[in-house]
Design a protein around this motif. Structure first.
Motif, PDB file in Angstrom:
ATOM      1  N   VAL A  16       0.840  -1.200   0.000  1.00  0.00           N
ATOM      2  CA  VAL A  16       0.000   0.000   0.000  1.00  0.00           C
ATOM      3  C   VAL A  16       0.876   1.252   0.000  1.00  0.00           C
ATOM      4  N   LEU A  17       1.926   1.266   0.804  1.00  0.00           N
ATOM      5  CA  LEU A  17       2.830   2.414   0.845  1.00  0.00           C
ATOM      6  C   LEU A  17       3.536   2.611  -0.495  1.00  0.00           C
ATOM      7  N   ALA A  18       3.917   1.528  -1.143  1.00  0.00           N
ATOM      8  CA  ALA A  18       4.631   1.614  -2.420  1.00  0.00           C
ATOM      9  C   ALA A  18       3.732   2.126  -3.546  1.00  0.00           C
ATOM     10  N   ILE A  19       2.449   1.803  -3.495  1.00  0.00           N
ATOM     11  CA  ILE A  19       1.545   2.119  -4.604  1.00  0.00           C
ATOM     12  C   ILE A  19       0.676   3.337  -4.347  1.00  0.00           C
ATOM     13  N   GLY A  20       0.278   3.554  -3.088  1.00  0.00           N
ATOM     14  CA  GLY A  20      -0.719   4.580  -2.824  1.00  0.00           C
ATOM     15  C   GLY A  20      -0.330   5.668  -1.856  1.00  0.00           C
ATOM     16  N   ALA A  21       0.963   5.910  -1.689  1.00  0.00           N
ATOM     17  CA  ALA A  21       1.411   6.931  -0.736  1.00  0.00           C
ATOM     18  C   ALA A  21       0.896   8.312  -1.119  1.00  0.00           C
ATOM     19  N   ASN A  22       0.455   9.051  -0.118  1.00  0.00           N
ATOM     20  CA  ASN A  22      -0.023  10.425  -0.318  1.00  0.00           C
ATOM     21  C   ASN A  22       1.093  11.455  -0.187  1.00  0.00           C
ATOM     22  N   GLY A  23       2.305  11.008  -0.055  1.00  0.00           N
ATOM     23  CA  GLY A  23       3.478  11.861   0.077  1.00  0.00           C
ATOM     24  C   GLY A  23       4.685  10.992   0.322  1.00  0.00           C
ATOM     25  N   PRO A  24       5.825  11.606   0.582  1.00  0.00           N
ATOM     26  CA  PRO A  24       7.035  10.826   0.848  1.00  0.00           C
ATOM     27  C   PRO A  24       6.879   9.971   2.104  1.00  0.00           C
ATOM     28  N   GLY A  60      -5.335  10.891  13.194  1.00  0.00           N
ATOM     29  CA  GLY A  60      -4.253  10.363  12.388  1.00  0.00           C
ATOM     30  C   GLY A  60      -4.237  10.980  11.020  1.00  0.00           C
ATOM     31  N   HIS A  61      -3.249  10.583  10.257  1.00  0.00           N
ATOM     32  CA  HIS A  61      -3.014  11.089   8.911  1.00  0.00           C
ATOM     33  C   HIS A  61      -3.135   9.914   7.945  1.00  0.00           C
ATOM     34  N   ASN A  62      -3.868  10.106   6.863  1.00  0.00           N
ATOM     35  CA  ASN A  62      -3.995   9.102   5.823  1.00  0.00           C
ATOM     36  C   ASN A  62      -2.662   9.075   5.059  1.00  0.00           C
ATOM     37  N   LEU A  63      -1.821   8.114   5.409  1.00  0.00           N
ATOM     38  CA  LEU A  63      -0.482   8.015   4.839  1.00  0.00           C
ATOM     39  C   LEU A  63      -0.523   7.456   3.418  1.00  0.00           C
ATOM     40  N   ALA A  64      -1.411   6.497   3.189  1.00  0.00           N
ATOM     41  CA  ALA A  64      -1.539   5.876   1.872  1.00  0.00           C
ATOM     42  C   ALA A  64      -2.911   5.236   1.762  1.00  0.00           C
ATOM     43  N   GLU A  65      -3.455   5.235   0.537  1.00  0.00           N
ATOM     44  CA  GLU A  65      -4.769   4.628   0.326  1.00  0.00           C
ATOM     45  C   GLU A  65      -4.834   4.048  -1.077  1.00  0.00           C
ATOM     46  N   VAL A  66      -5.391   2.839  -1.177  1.00  0.00           N
ATOM     47  CA  VAL A  66      -5.500   2.131  -2.447  1.00  0.00           C
ATOM     48  C   VAL A  66      -6.832   1.385  -2.489  1.00  0.00           C
ATOM     49  N   ILE A  67      -7.085   0.748  -3.616  1.00  0.00           N
ATOM     50  CA  ILE A  67      -8.170  -0.217  -3.702  1.00  0.00           C
ATOM     51  C   ILE A  67      -7.551  -1.597  -3.853  1.00  0.00           C
ATOM     52  N   ALA A  68      -8.312  -2.618  -3.466  1.00  0.00           N
ATOM     53  CA  ALA A  68      -7.843  -4.001  -3.577  1.00  0.00           C
ATOM     54  C   ALA A  68      -9.070  -4.896  -3.632  1.00  0.00           C
ATOM     55  N   LEU A  69      -8.839  -6.192  -3.797  1.00  0.00           N
ATOM     56  CA  LEU A  69      -9.940  -7.137  -3.904  1.00  0.00           C
ATOM     57  C   LEU A  69      -9.914  -8.172  -2.793  1.00  0.00           C
ATOM     58  N   ILE A  70     -11.109  -8.428  -2.243  1.00  0.00           N
ATOM     59  CA  ILE A  70     -11.340  -9.572  -1.360  1.00  0.00           C
ATOM     60  C   ILE A  70     -12.509 -10.326  -1.982  1.00  0.00           C
ATOM     61  N   LEU A 103      -1.417  -8.696  -4.272  1.00  0.00           N
ATOM     62  CA  LEU A 103      -1.212  -8.517  -5.711  1.00  0.00           C
ATOM     63  C   LEU A 103      -2.381  -7.794  -6.370  1.00  0.00           C
ATOM     64  N   SER A 104      -3.538  -7.704  -5.671  1.00  0.00           N
ATOM     65  CA  SER A 104      -4.692  -7.003  -6.232  1.00  0.00           C
ATOM     66  C   SER A 104      -4.675  -5.517  -5.902  1.00  0.00           C
ATOM     67  N   VAL A 105      -3.710  -5.068  -5.123  1.00  0.00           N
ATOM     68  CA  VAL A 105      -3.634  -3.669  -4.709  1.00  0.00           C
ATOM     69  C   VAL A 105      -3.346  -2.782  -5.922  1.00  0.00           C
ATOM     70  N   LYS A 106      -4.182  -1.725  -6.073  1.00  0.00           N
ATOM     71  CA  LYS A 106      -4.030  -0.792  -7.190  1.00  0.00           C
ATOM     72  C   LYS A 106      -4.290   0.641  -6.704  1.00  0.00           C
ATOM     73  N   PRO A 107      -3.666   1.600  -7.363  1.00  0.00           N
ATOM     74  CA  PRO A 107      -4.003   2.987  -7.036  1.00  0.00           C
ATOM     75  C   PRO A 107      -5.409   3.304  -7.527  1.00  0.00           C
ATOM     76  N   TYR A 108      -6.013   4.350  -6.951  1.00  0.00           N
ATOM     77  CA  TYR A 108      -7.354   4.734  -7.350  1.00  0.00           C
ATOM     78  C   TYR A 108      -7.461   5.050  -8.837  1.00  0.00           C
ATOM     79  N   CYS A 109      -6.416   5.584  -9.435  1.00  0.00           N
ATOM     80  CA  CYS A 109      -6.486   5.961 -10.847  1.00  0.00           C
ATOM     81  C   CYS A 109      -6.649   4.745 -11.760  1.00  0.00           C
ATOM     82  N   ASP A 110      -6.383   3.536 -11.247  1.00  0.00           N
ATOM     83  CA  ASP A 110      -6.559   2.320 -12.032  1.00  0.00           C
ATOM     84  C   ASP A 110      -7.909   1.648 -11.785  1.00  0.00           C
ATOM     85  N   ALA A 111      -8.744   2.291 -10.996  1.00  0.00           N
ATOM     86  CA  ALA A 111     -10.038   1.685 -10.634  1.00  0.00           C
ATOM     87  C   ALA A 111     -10.955   1.604 -11.825  1.00  0.00           C
TER      88      ALA A 111
END
Length: 111
Positions: A16-24, A60-70, A103-111
């Motif tokens: 999630v940090l690698a794909i959806g980080a909201n900053g450094p 808290g601070h939203n450090l990273a956010e993505v979409i994924a599948l369950i 492996l299903s983790v994707k950034p929002y722009c790929d939704a």
């Protein structure tokens, strides 16, 4: 309740940090992942876990956010922080339990 973060939770946070980080992301935050202590879980039964002395997230601070599948259902996955400290892994999806496949983790722009 206190336990060491599971390997699957740690891998998911790293992804999630690698794909959806909201900053450094600070190297010290990444290095802390294998040592995080789960101190609380969500009461609804989902796989959300909270780390540190404050238990469930209050601020808290939203450090990273993505979409994924369950089970082929889309969920949001959020990594929360307070300062440099990772304090939560939140799984947001209606009626979904368990962790998504990393492996299903994707950034929002790929939704």
């Amino acid at each position: 309740m206190s336990r060491l973060i599971s390997q699957d939770e740690a891998i998911l946070i790293e992804r999630v940090l690698a794909i959806g980080a909201n900053g450094p992301i600070l190297p010290s935050s990444i290095a802390s992942i294998p040592t995080l202590q789960v101190t609380d879980t969500c009461k609804c039964g989902c796989a959300t876990v909270w780390f540190g002395p404050n238990g469930a997230a209050t601020t808290g601070h939203n450090l990273a956010e993505v979409i994924a599948l369950i089970n082929n259902e889309t969920v949001n996955v959020i990594v929360w922080s307070q300062g440099e400290t990772i304090v939560g892994l939140e799984i947001v999806g209606y009626g979904q339990t368990g962790l998504p496949d990393f492996l299903s983790v994707k950034p929002y722009c790929d939704a």
